[in-house]
Design a protein around this motif. Sequence first.
Motif, PDB file in Angstrom:
ATOM      1  N   ILE A  62      22.353 -65.176 -70.559  1.00  0.00           N
ATOM      2  CA  ILE A  62      21.762 -64.124 -69.573  1.00  0.00           C
ATOM      3  C   ILE A  62      22.525 -62.727 -69.717  1.00  0.00           C
ATOM      4  N   THR A 118      20.399 -72.103 -59.073  1.00  0.00           N
ATOM      5  CA  THR A 118      19.740 -71.630 -60.196  1.00  0.00           C
ATOM      6  C   THR A 118      18.975 -72.650 -61.156  1.00  0.00           C
ATOM      7  N   VAL A 123      12.337 -68.199 -65.283  1.00  0.00           N
ATOM      8  CA  VAL A 123      12.837 -67.137 -66.154  1.00  0.00           C
ATOM      9  C   VAL A 123      11.844 -66.928 -67.465  1.00  0.00           C
ATOM     10  N   VAL A 138      15.275 -62.675 -65.655  1.00  0.00           N
ATOM     11  CA  VAL A 138      15.000 -63.285 -64.703  1.00  0.00           C
ATOM     12  C   VAL A 138      13.902 -62.249 -63.856  1.00  0.00           C
ATOM     13  N   HIS A 146      18.674 -62.094 -60.076  1.00  0.00           N
ATOM     14  CA  HIS A 146      17.816 -61.105 -60.615  1.00  0.00           C
ATOM     15  C   HIS A 146      18.528 -59.804 -60.388  1.00  0.00           C
TER      16      HIS A 146
END
Length: 166
Positions: A62, A118, A123, A138, A146
């Motif tokens: 991420i 989460t 995603v 996200v 996000h």
Amino acid sequence: MNSETFMCPQCGQEHHRGELELSYKRPDMVHAMPPEQRAAEVSENDDGCRTKDGRYFIRGVIPLDIAGRDQPYRIGAWVELDQASFERVAELWSDPSQGDEPAFPAKLANNIRLLPSTLGLPVKLKLTGETSRPDILVPASSHPLHQEQCTGISEHRAFEYSEGLA
């Protein structure tokens, strides 16, 4: 060695604390399994895993931009995909043009610390290249992850994510 560095217990090398990034070794549900159950029910490596009951997971990152840094902070996490998407990712894994593939719908398979839940967050998994982990993106939502992905995070927030990892 000073307070900005630490001695890694795994590799024995000195690292800068800014190099640390939060990373999950396996999807939460796989990590929670007793070793004998995991050995019997999970086919796994550091890039992907699948369970006998038909769940499929891929490891990605991420990316979170940090002002003043050339590279984003990356949280290493796992996503759950459907079987067809998992097989397509496996097919493209070493393909130099994999980045041309549209992103795959997925769900986060880790509950990332410091954030509201989460686990199961929708995603997208975007393949980025044969020598890099896929990006986990996200989509628009009210979830703070996000917002962090859209606006970036501070150095302090990156440190909060990494705190306690050394």
